[in-house]
Motif scaffolding. Structure first.
Motif, short mmCIF file in Angstrom:
data_model
loop_
_atom_site.label_atom_id
_atom_site.label_comp_id
_atom_site.label_asym_id
_atom_site.label_seq_id
_atom_site.Cartn_x
_atom_site.Cartn_y
_atom_site.Cartn_z
N ASP A 199 0.86 -1.18 0.00
CA ASP A 199 0.00 0.00 0.00
C ASP A 199 0.90 1.23 0.00
O ASP A 199 1.98 1.21 0.59
N ARG A 200 0.42 2.30 -0.65
CA ARG A 200 1.27 3.49 -0.75
C ARG A 200 0.43 4.74 -0.46
O ARG A 200 -0.03 5.42 -1.36
N PRO A 201 0.20 5.03 0.82
CA PRO A 201 -0.59 6.22 1.14
C PRO A 201 0.23 7.49 0.97
O PRO A 201 1.46 7.45 1.01
N PRO A 202 -0.42 8.62 0.77
CA PRO A 202 0.32 9.89 0.76
C PRO A 202 0.80 10.20 2.17
O PRO A 202 0.09 9.94 3.14
N ARG A 203 2.01 10.74 2.29
CA ARG A 203 2.47 11.15 3.61
C ARG A 203 1.60 12.28 4.14
O ARG A 203 1.14 12.26 5.29
N ARG A 204 1.37 13.26 3.28
CA ARG A 204 0.47 14.36 3.62
C ARG A 204 -0.38 14.69 2.40
O ARG A 204 0.05 14.51 1.27
N TYR A 205 -1.56 15.19 2.66
CA TYR A 205 -2.44 15.62 1.57
C TYR A 205 -3.37 16.70 2.08
O TYR A 205 -3.96 16.56 3.16
N ARG A 206 -3.42 17.78 1.35
CA ARG A 206 -4.28 18.91 1.69
C ARG A 206 -4.05 19.39 3.12
O ARG A 206 -4.98 19.72 3.86
N GLY A 207 -2.77 19.42 3.51
CA GLY A 207 -2.39 19.96 4.80
C GLY A 207 -2.56 19.03 5.98
O GLY A 207 -2.43 19.47 7.13
N ALA A 284 -2.76 2.74 -7.30
CA ALA A 284 -4.23 2.73 -7.22
C ALA A 284 -4.68 2.96 -5.78
O ALA A 284 -5.66 3.68 -5.53
N ASN A 285 -3.96 2.36 -4.82
CA ASN A 285 -4.26 2.58 -3.41
C ASN A 285 -4.06 4.05 -3.04
O ASN A 285 -4.88 4.65 -2.33
N TYR A 286 -3.00 4.64 -3.55
CA TYR A 286 -2.68 6.05 -3.30
C TYR A 286 -3.77 6.97 -3.86
O TYR A 286 -4.31 7.84 -3.15
N ILE A 287 -4.13 6.78 -5.13
CA ILE A 287 -5.14 7.63 -5.76
C ILE A 287 -6.49 7.46 -5.09
O ILE A 287 -7.24 8.44 -4.89
N SER A 288 -6.82 6.24 -4.70
CA SER A 288 -8.10 5.99 -4.04
C SER A 288 -8.23 6.78 -2.74
O SER A 288 -9.29 7.36 -2.45
N LEU A 289 -7.15 6.84 -1.96
CA LEU A 289 -7.20 7.59 -0.71
C LEU A 289 -7.34 9.09 -0.97
O LEU A 289 -8.08 9.78 -0.27
N GLU A 306 -6.48 22.79 -1.91
CA GLU A 306 -6.51 21.76 -2.93
C GLU A 306 -5.09 21.41 -3.39
O GLU A 306 -4.18 22.24 -3.33
N GLU A 307 -4.91 20.16 -3.81
CA GLU A 307 -3.61 19.70 -4.33
C GLU A 307 -3.84 18.87 -5.58
O GLU A 307 -3.61 17.65 -5.60
N PRO A 308 -4.28 19.49 -6.67
CA PRO A 308 -4.54 18.70 -7.88
C PRO A 308 -3.30 18.01 -8.42
O PRO A 308 -3.38 16.93 -9.03
N GLU A 309 -2.11 18.58 -8.16
CA GLU A 309 -0.88 17.98 -8.67
C GLU A 309 -0.59 16.63 -8.02
O GLU A 309 0.14 15.80 -8.60
N ALA A 310 -1.14 16.41 -6.82
CA ALA A 310 -0.90 15.14 -6.15
C ALA A 310 -1.50 13.96 -6.90
O ALA A 310 -1.07 12.81 -6.72
N HIS A 311 -2.48 14.22 -7.75
CA HIS A 311 -3.16 13.15 -8.49
C HIS A 311 -2.39 12.74 -9.74
O HIS A 311 -2.76 11.75 -10.38
N HIS A 312 -1.38 13.48 -10.11
CA HIS A 312 -0.67 13.20 -11.35
C HIS A 312 0.57 12.35 -11.08
O HIS A 312 1.40 12.68 -10.23
#
Length: 424
Positions: A199-207, A284-289, A306-312
């Motif tokens: 699994d690869r979660p984001p360390r941080r997202y949207r603060g 896929a796990n990352y994008i899903s979260l 917002e962090e739209p760049e995180a999805h790319h």
């Protein structure tokens, strides 16, 4: 030698043993915590030098004591060990260090158990196995000793200078494997990293840190891992202030990514053709979260950036497009292999009917099939967070409540007026 007595014996003086000692003490239950080394010994000596906790200090702690560092920082291994020692002192935990438990057996004809130790026997009503999940390092029997490379487990890796000169193969893409591979590459080593399912979660997202997202999305409360993902590791890092693990970026830094190491033949490690599928599944796990987090923000009207760049995702590196099918160790200059392949449990000392046919603890939320025997600190013991510092504290409270219930049954005596009343 005389036999000591106490109501509960807790085996293990790490986070699990300290957590349940607090709850037992709060309820006035006499107990001893037996630790063969020092408090939190594995944090001190079975981790590499630069290791930090994977969760921020505000989150991965016991409820009644904060870390002596910034709440958003990731405590070093020494800070975690010192924290646990301080907590044990704070709650006045009755820990005996330097005591090896050699066996636990059921007492014939008497309630409770006999605990044999290096300092003599102890009779007790209840035993809590709080030795945790990191007991016996696992090194798969893949590369024979005669291959001529140094092999060690991540639990005995400390720093790059410890290894002989030459390239390094790191096997395992969880938190340990990724951080060790990155450290070795930054030290100037040629590094090969075998990547399995993860699994690869984001360390941080949207603060917000990912531990916050798992909390508000109720993912910490998952009772079991998804089917087929029982042994999937989590690729997340608190190193260097914490960052999202991105295997494409690791490849760009010069790390050579491989599929899972399959077997050894004629000086070569044969590699499975699963690198791309493993990384794609982690993505896929990352994008899903991220998507679940966005939905949560919108539904609750939160003012988070917002962090739209995180999805790319960046393009697949060459090692994913044309993966190696084999690694010739001599040709690649590999002089050492670090196996970041986890641990297995070792309960040889616990000689009771508390295990299934494969030797795994047979339990429900830590309450074993052998009345009076409990397990604490197991992964997924009651929820996803059970093996974390905060999670084990709540599991310890549950087990203590169960012990209190059992005490009430033991204390029950029928009144004389009730005897023989049934059927009259």
């Amino acid at each position: 030698m005389s036999t000591a007595e106490t109501e509960v014996v807790v085996v293990g003086g790490g986070q699990a043993g300290i957590a349940i000692s607090e709850h037992l003490g709060h309820n006035g239950i006499s107990h001893l915590v037996l630790e063969r080394d020092r408090i939190a010994e594995r944090w001190r000596t079975s981790r590499w030098d630069s290791l930090v906790a994977n969760g921020p200090a505000w989150h991965d702690r016991f409820p009644n004591l904060e870390f002596d560092c910034h709440p958003d920082a990731f405590p070093t291994k020494g800070e975690v060990a010192d924290y646990l020692a301080e907590y044990a002192e704070k709650i006045d935990a009755p820990i005996r260090c330097g005591v090896q438990v050699t066996s636990v057996t059921k007492r014939d004809g008497w309630p409770g158990f006999r605990v044999e130790t290096s300092q003599g026997p102890i009779d007790t009503r209840y035993v809590v196995a709080a030795t945790g999940p990191f007991q016996k390092p696992v090194i798969p029997a893949v590369v024979p000793d005669e291959a001529g490379v140094r092999q060690l487990h991540s639990s005995t890796y400390y720093n790059p200078d410890q290894l002989p000169t030459g390239a390094v193969l790191v096997v395992g893409a969880g938190s340990s494997g990724v951080q060790i591979a990155d450290e070795l590459r930054q030290a100037g080593r040629e590094v090969y990293l075998a990547v399995g399912p993860h699994d690869r979660p984001p360390r941080r997202y949207r603060g917000r840190d990912f531990v916050w997202w798992l909390g508000v999305l109720n993912k910490w409360e998952a009772a079991t891992p998804p089917e087929g993902a029982e042994h999937v590791t989590i690729a997340v890092s608190g190193a260097q202030g914490g960052h999202t693990v991105d295997f494409r970026m690791l490849a760009a830094s010069g790390i050579n990514l491989l599929g899972r190491a399959d077997r050894y033949k004629d000086g070569k490690i044969l590699i499975r053709d699963d690198l791309k599928s493993n990384i794609d599944a982690g993505d896929a796990n990352y994008i899903s979260l991220l998507q679940e987090a966005d939905t949560y923000v919108e539904r609750n009207g939160l003012d988070l950036p917002e962090e739209p760049e995180a999805h790319h995702l960046t393009a697949d590196p060459a090692c994913m497009r044309s993966p190696l099918a084999e690694l010739d160790l001599a040709e690649a200059g590999v002089s050492s292999i670090v196996w970041a392949t986890g641990f297995t449990q070792d309960y040889g000392w616990l000689q009771v009917d508390a295990f299934d046919d494969e030797g795994r603890p047979n339990h429900q939320r830590g309450i074993s099939s052998e009345p009076g025997i409990f397990f604490l600190g197991l992964p997924w013991q009651s929820r996803r967070g059970s093996s974390f510092l905060w999670g084990v504290w709540h599991d310890a409270r549950f087990l203590t409540d169960h012990i209190m219930i059992q005490r009430s049954y033991r204390a029950y005596e029928p009144t004389s007026s009730a005897v023989g009343a049934v059927g009259q």
